[in-house]
Design a protein around this motif. Structure first.
Motif, PDB file in Angstrom:
ATOM      1  N   CYS A 328       1.040  -1.056   0.005  1.00 47.59           N
ATOM      2  CA  CYS A 328       0.098   0.037   0.131  1.00 47.59           C
ATOM      3  C   CYS A 328       0.812   1.308   0.042  1.00 47.59           C
ATOM      4  O   CYS A 328       0.373   2.361  -0.281  1.00 47.59           O
ATOM      5  CB  CYS A 328      -0.921   0.113   1.080  1.00 47.59           C
ATOM      6  SG  CYS A 328      -2.254  -1.093   1.054  1.00 47.59           S
ATOM      7  N   ASN A 329       2.162   1.174   0.487  1.00 44.92           N
ATOM      8  CA  ASN A 329       3.205   2.253   0.451  1.00 44.92           C
ATOM      9  C   ASN A 329       4.285   1.752   0.176  1.00 44.92           C
ATOM     10  O   ASN A 329       4.930   1.473   0.924  1.00 44.92           O
ATOM     11  CB  ASN A 329       3.055   3.037   1.739  1.00 44.92           C
ATOM     12  CG  ASN A 329       3.628   4.460   1.423  1.00 44.92           C
ATOM     13  OD1 ASN A 329       4.593   4.751   0.987  1.00 44.92           O
ATOM     14  ND2 ASN A 329       3.202   5.350   2.294  1.00 44.92           N
ATOM     15  N   LYS A 330       4.747   1.729  -1.134  1.00 44.69           N
ATOM     16  CA  LYS A 330       6.340   1.172  -1.526  1.00 44.69           C
ATOM     17  C   LYS A 330       7.320   1.865  -1.127  1.00 44.69           C
ATOM     18  O   LYS A 330       8.332   1.445  -1.075  1.00 44.69           O
ATOM     19  CB  LYS A 330       5.994   1.057  -3.124  1.00 44.69           C
ATOM     20  CG  LYS A 330       5.111  -0.212  -3.676  1.00 44.69           C
ATOM     21  CD  LYS A 330       5.217  -0.397  -5.042  1.00 44.69           C
ATOM     22  CE  LYS A 330       4.287  -1.388  -5.634  1.00 44.69           C
ATOM     23  NZ  LYS A 330       2.988  -1.597  -5.125  1.00 44.69           N
ATOM     24  N   ALA A 331       7.067   3.257  -0.632  1.00 45.67           N
ATOM     25  CA  ALA A 331       8.140   4.054  -0.181  1.00 45.67           C
ATOM     26  C   ALA A 331       8.878   3.508   1.108  1.00 45.67           C
ATOM     27  O   ALA A 331       9.886   3.958   1.358  1.00 45.67           O
ATOM     28  CB  ALA A 331       7.742   5.578  -0.187  1.00 45.67           C
ATOM     29  N   ILE A 332       7.927   2.555   1.778  1.00 48.37           N
ATOM     30  CA  ILE A 332       8.713   1.888   3.089  1.00 48.37           C
ATOM     31  C   ILE A 332       9.822   1.038   2.698  1.00 48.37           C
ATOM     32  O   ILE A 332      10.622   1.478   3.482  1.00 48.37           O
ATOM     33  CB  ILE A 332       7.431   0.923   3.641  1.00 48.37           C
ATOM     34  CG1 ILE A 332       6.204   1.673   4.106  1.00 48.37           C
ATOM     35  CG2 ILE A 332       7.812   0.153   4.653  1.00 48.37           C
ATOM     36  CD1 ILE A 332       4.880   0.693   4.527  1.00 48.37           C
ATOM     37  N   TYR A 333       9.726   0.620   1.358  1.00 48.54           N
ATOM     38  CA  TYR A 333      10.991  -0.242   1.348  1.00 48.54           C
ATOM     39  C   TYR A 333      11.859  -0.095  -0.108  1.00 48.54           C
ATOM     40  O   TYR A 333      12.914  -0.607  -0.153  1.00 48.54           O
ATOM     41  CB  TYR A 333      10.730  -1.889   1.308  1.00 48.54           C
ATOM     42  CG  TYR A 333       9.736  -2.246   0.098  1.00 48.54           C
ATOM     43  CD1 TYR A 333      10.341  -2.856  -0.943  1.00 48.54           C
ATOM     44  CD2 TYR A 333       8.395  -2.118   0.005  1.00 48.54           C
ATOM     45  CE1 TYR A 333       9.878  -3.250  -2.161  1.00 48.54           C
ATOM     46  CE2 TYR A 333       8.010  -2.286  -1.100  1.00 48.54           C
ATOM     47  CZ  TYR A 333       8.364  -2.836  -2.097  1.00 48.54           C
ATOM     48  OH  TYR A 333       7.772  -3.276  -3.260  1.00 48.54           O
ATOM     49  N   LYS A 334      11.278   0.733  -0.808  1.00 52.30           N
ATOM     50  CA  LYS A 334      11.648   0.761  -2.037  1.00 52.30           C
ATOM     51  C   LYS A 334      12.248   2.247  -2.511  1.00 52.30           C
ATOM     52  O   LYS A 334      11.348   3.387  -2.235  1.00 52.30           O
ATOM     53  CB  LYS A 334      10.712   0.461  -3.128  1.00 52.30           C
ATOM     54  CG  LYS A 334      11.218   0.575  -4.575  1.00 52.30           C
ATOM     55  CD  LYS A 334       9.858   0.139  -5.712  1.00 52.30           C
ATOM     56  CE  LYS A 334      10.299  -0.044  -6.965  1.00 52.30           C
ATOM     57  NZ  LYS A 334       9.177  -0.379  -7.930  1.00 52.30           N
ATOM     58  N   SER A 335      13.432   2.482  -2.946  1.00 53.81           N
ATOM     59  CA  SER A 335      13.896   3.705  -3.481  1.00 53.81           C
ATOM     60  C   SER A 335      13.523   4.056  -4.808  1.00 53.81           C
ATOM     61  O   SER A 335      13.021   3.252  -5.446  1.00 53.81           O
ATOM     62  CB  SER A 335      15.610   3.678  -3.731  1.00 53.81           C
ATOM     63  OG  SER A 335      16.083   3.462  -2.232  1.00 53.81           O
ATOM     64  N   MET A 336      13.214   5.125  -5.105  1.00 55.44           N
ATOM     65  CA  MET A 336      12.724   5.724  -6.488  1.00 55.44           C
ATOM     66  C   MET A 336      13.845   5.584  -7.624  1.00 55.44           C
ATOM     67  O   MET A 336      15.007   5.776  -7.274  1.00 55.44           O
ATOM     68  CB  MET A 336      12.404   7.228  -6.232  1.00 55.44           C
ATOM     69  CG  MET A 336      11.342   7.328  -5.361  1.00 55.44           C
ATOM     70  SD  MET A 336       9.788   6.596  -5.746  1.00 55.44           S
ATOM     71  CE  MET A 336       9.741   5.305  -4.201  1.00 55.44           C
ATOM     72  N   SER A 337      13.461   5.394  -8.687  1.00 54.81           N
ATOM     73  CA  SER A 337      14.345   5.066  -9.815  1.00 54.81           C
ATOM     74  C   SER A 337      14.825   6.605 -10.195  1.00 54.81           C
ATOM     75  O   SER A 337      13.981   7.561 -10.288  1.00 54.81           O
ATOM     76  CB  SER A 337      13.758   4.217 -10.897  1.00 54.81           C
ATOM     77  OG  SER A 337      13.536   3.325 -10.424  1.00 54.81           O
TER      78      SER A 337
END
Length: 391
Positions: A328-337
């Motif tokens: 639901c909130n990918k910024a928890i674990y994922k850096s932006m490209s």
């Protein structure tokens, strides 16, 4: 200091720790702050490297306990970016005589700095997201002094700022709670200043208040609101600053490979938007904002449960897994490209006006105006409902 520039997050731990005060945080050509060492005063003690969170990366944590939560006070939720959990944490800290550190806009709205609040009356400027990297200044040093005095402290910042504080302190303090804001990445302060000049020139007025996440129309369709002699509101999809931010053109280099996301997070508590809560827990979605709350440590879990017991926080009865939260909130674990146009963008940003930047990298569209009209008139909800039925 032997750290590659693109890995530096600008947390300021090195500048706070230097016993000779020979490390200063200075802006580079992109507007981001980096440590500069005065070699004439440096005694090569190595402390700056020992407190760098990216030189001293620690092992991953276990999966956190997750809640969907919101404040019971609708006014607090309206003034907050999502579910209003941060003010409730702050109130709990004030009740035990503690202080709260968080980011505020400077008096001229040109930058974001850290401030300390010791009462609910001082909390308002800290509430709400600020989409500029906050300057730490000597905040870590001030926090350490409070901790050594036995004062309870709640520190809120980005994940890298929390990591910087933890490595600066060199030990865990029972009287410190660290909460991070789930972070997409930090945009260039230089871009903010050019945008600010553009807006004040466009509307011929100074700005006395900035809200990056105004819920004037709804939590999901938030906007940027500037208040002065006149009020200016633009939905995030209309606002050129927000569009450029979301395009990942203007983020700090270290944000594209953040080392303290996900299970490497050093905070006790992580707070963010629980997007798509309607698909997971429909009964908990009322359009006013819901927070994802990640309790990364036992200390964080104990503090949050005490806050729930105080009766001002409502949590969804349904269990939420870490995997569901990440979905639901990918910024928890994922850096932006990183955008392929980033270098070109910053070359233009250094020499061109914001109006030129906007036209080249994020031009206005009739679609933005049309969508804004639909939201303001209520038509957008009907369109969304029809789309949901088709799915």
């Amino acid at each position: 200091m032997n750290i590659e520039k693109e890995k530096c997050c600008g947390c300021g731990a090195c500048a706070n720790a230097c016993p000779q005060k020979c490390v200063s945080m200075e802006p580079d050509k992109e507007g981001f702050l980096y440590p500069i060492v005065n070699n004439d005063r440096c005694v090569n003690c190595g402390l700056c490297e020992r407190v760098c969170p990216f030189v001293n990366l620690s092992k991953a944590n276990k999966k956190p306990t997750v809640f969907a939560a919101r404040s019971n006070d609708d006014n607090i939720r309206y003034q907050s970016s999502s579910g209003g959990i941060f003010p409730e944490l702050a109130k709990a800290m004030f009740k035990v005589g503690g202080v709260v550190f968080g980011a505020i806009m400077s008096s001229d709205n040109r930058k974001v700095i850290f401030s300390c609040a010791s009462s609910i009356n001082e909390l308002t400027p800290i509430q709400g997201s600020k989409y500029i990297q906050a300057e730490i200044g000597d905040t870590y040093t001030i926090i350490k002094n409070y901790l050594l005095q036995g004062k309870k402290v709640l520190f809120t910042g980005t994940t890298c700022q929390v990591a910087g504080l933890k490595t600066y302190l060199q030990k865990d303090y029972d009287n410190l709670i660290c909460a991070d804001v789930i972070c997409h990445g930090v945009p260039s302060p230089l871009m903010w200043n050019k945008y600010y000049d553009y807006m004040t020139d466009k509307y011929q007025c100074d700005v006395n208040r900035v809200s990056f996440r105004s819920k004037k129309y709804s939590w999901s369709e938030f906007g940027v609101q500037l208040s002065a002699e006149k009020e200016v509101f633009e939905f995030s999809f209309q606002n050129p600053y927000f569009r450029l931010f979301n395009s990942n053109l203007c983020l700090r280099p270290s944000c594209y490979d953040c080392k303290v996301k996900g299970l490497n997070n050093k905070s006790d508590i992580s707070l963010g938007d629980f997007w798509h809560i309607d698909s997971l827990i429909p009964s908990f979605e009322d359009g006013k904002g819901v927070s994802i709350v990640l309790l990364n440590t036992q200390k964080g879990l104990d503090f949050f449960e005490d806050c729930i017991a105080g009766g001002n926080i409502e949590v969804a009865p349904e269990h939420v897994s870490y995997e569901q939260a990440c979905e639901c909130n990918k910024a928890i674990y994922k850096s932006m490209s990183e955008s392929s146009r980033r270098s070109e963008f910053f070359l233009d940003l250094a020499t061109q006006k914001f109006s030129t930047i906007k036209s080249k990298y994020s031009p206005d569209s009739w679609k933005y105006s049309m969508k804004a009209f639909f939201i303001k008139t209520g038509i957008w909800k009907t369109i969304q409902k029809r789309g949901d039925k088709r799915r």
